[in-house]
Design an enzyme around this catalytic site. Sequence first.
Site, PDB file in Angstrom:
ATOM      1  N   ASP A  89      12.444  25.242  -1.691  1.00 54.19           N
ATOM      2  CA  ASP A  89      12.898  24.985  -0.330  1.00 54.19           C
ATOM      3  C   ASP A  89      12.004  25.715   0.675  1.00 54.19           C
ATOM      4  O   ASP A  89      11.637  26.870   0.467  1.00 54.19           O
ATOM      5  CB  ASP A  89      14.353  25.461  -0.200  1.00 54.19           C
ATOM      6  CG  ASP A  89      14.962  25.143   1.148  1.00 54.19           C
ATOM      7  OD1 ASP A  89      15.108  23.949   1.453  1.00 54.19           O
ATOM      8  OD2 ASP A  89      15.295  26.093   1.884  1.00 54.19           O
ATOM      9  N   GLU A 127       3.646  30.789 -17.880  1.00 61.61           N
ATOM     10  CA  GLU A 127       4.128  31.401 -19.125  1.00 61.61           C
ATOM     11  C   GLU A 127       5.072  30.467 -19.884  1.00 61.61           C
ATOM     12  O   GLU A 127       5.366  30.691 -21.061  1.00 61.61           O
ATOM     13  CB  GLU A 127       4.858  32.711 -18.828  1.00 61.61           C
ATOM     14  CG  GLU A 127       3.979  33.803 -18.240  1.00 61.61           C
ATOM     15  CD  GLU A 127       4.785  35.057 -17.930  1.00 61.61           C
ATOM     16  OE1 GLU A 127       5.820  35.277 -18.616  1.00 61.61           O
ATOM     17  OE2 GLU A 127       4.398  35.807 -17.016  1.00 61.61           O
TER      18      GLU A 127
END
Length: 550
Positions: free
Chosen positions: A214, A274
């Site tokens: 957002d 990751e």
Amino acid sequence: MNALTQTLSHADKASNPDWWRGAVIYQIYPRSYQDSTGNGTGDLAGITRRLYHVASLGVDAIWISPFFTSPMKDFGYDVSDYCDVDPMFGTLADFDALISRAHELGLKVMIDLVLSHTSDQHPWFAQSRISRDNAKSDWYVWSDPKPDGTPPNNWLSIFGGSAWQWDGRREQYYLHNFLTSQPDLNFHTPAVQDALLDATRFWLERGVDGFRLDTINFYFADKELRDNPALPVTERNATIAPSVNPYNHQRHVYSKNQPENLAFLARFRGLLDEYPGAAAVGEVGDAQFGLELLGEYTKGETGAHMCYAFEFLEKSPLSAARVAQVFERFDRVASDGWACWALSNHDVIRHTTRWDLSADAQKAYLMLLLLLRGSVCLYQGEELALPEADVAFEDLQDPYGIEFWPEFKGRDGCRTPMLWEPSNEAGGFSSAKPWLPVSSEHLMKSVGAQESDPDAMLHFYRRALAFRAEHDVLIKGDQGVVRAQNDVVIFERSSDALQLTCAVNLSEDVKTFTLDGTYADVAGPLSGAQLDGMTVTLKPWGVAVLRRAN
């Protein structure tokens, strides 16, 4: 092969770490999707119940608007706990069940992360406002008043008025780009970044596949808190706020869009890397620099994977000339980036109403979106051709609409409940009175009503999405110059294996254009074209997807 079987057959593609590139993402507003408890408000278990419908469309992923713990002053975009589910929506166990079911159906799950600000009920803010020297005193943007007691600068809130709110405990102002109950976090404090990345990791560990970020360009404010310059009147036609809002009178060069954002996005991207396949789409809330920021934030491999700006969410009509203009600018300032295009979402008037579109026009705009290079966001109910609902003032929930009524009616009209069947006044959404009223006009457009009608918009969406999925060149291929020719948008999509010429008639008139050779239309039943040698005739709102035949 039905649409759901087609969706599942693309599961291998979706499991690729590059799945997001060219993906179609379906946005779910959880308060309004499906109520499973009979309290009139949608919830996570309700979404899980309806995931079969989403999968049947042939989309790649869902984006769920905020469901975190919140006082709901801005309906979840005011977070008071980043690592829990608000009881209104269920529990963490309900979320885990949703993830499991979505993955069974071949759907990726993206959730809405609101990092730029929190609720004023968040424990971080509760501590920060106690004093000027506590451990979290610099976690939010605080400033002394000017000598005359007025706010430190001229920054304005998107929701109206000053972006500064006085706090008597610290005898300072705090920054809020949105509601006064949504204080802005201070990203210049490293511990703030660390805490937000920890919250992001929490959801990655629970199995989410990505995030919608957002207001991605609001993370940092100018450290010196310099005044924004005025925006010339001639430039106020393209804005992210309604015209009655004085926010449109400034060029917001200091209150957002700061260069430090790139370093934080690199940290955020490093965390996502990751987790193979995790991806992020950022919302760029800026009408003046949206495409430039999109390009800056998504180029290379150190920012967001993709961003969307407001070019196709504006009120002004999306003509062929406008589409060509957007891509001319995109090619200049964002050619190394990746866009995610959308026509509707939870913040704007549904495009069916915004542009007063006929059914044929809606189909043309969908095809345009699916043929262009980039990823795509679809908003719940779009597949049903839902128009904007007319919500009476006494039924309004949105503080934005209440503030600027009647010139601006707020965002409730695009957030009314999803319609599943015409069996009751709530359209199968709930057995109780819904949190927002169901439009009587919507009831006849329910999923159940359209399933039995082969000519319904729902089935067109399925056919169009299946067509895109069958042509990899439309998902990841290159795109040539987008040009407007007599109300027709024309462009090429190409890969090593295939080149297609795409043409979309964005008018109510028959249009004709000439090619440089003989072509075959591969759009099949989606086609709205007739070919006669090198001449292509497009019916009103017609589409052609052409492959050279010689």
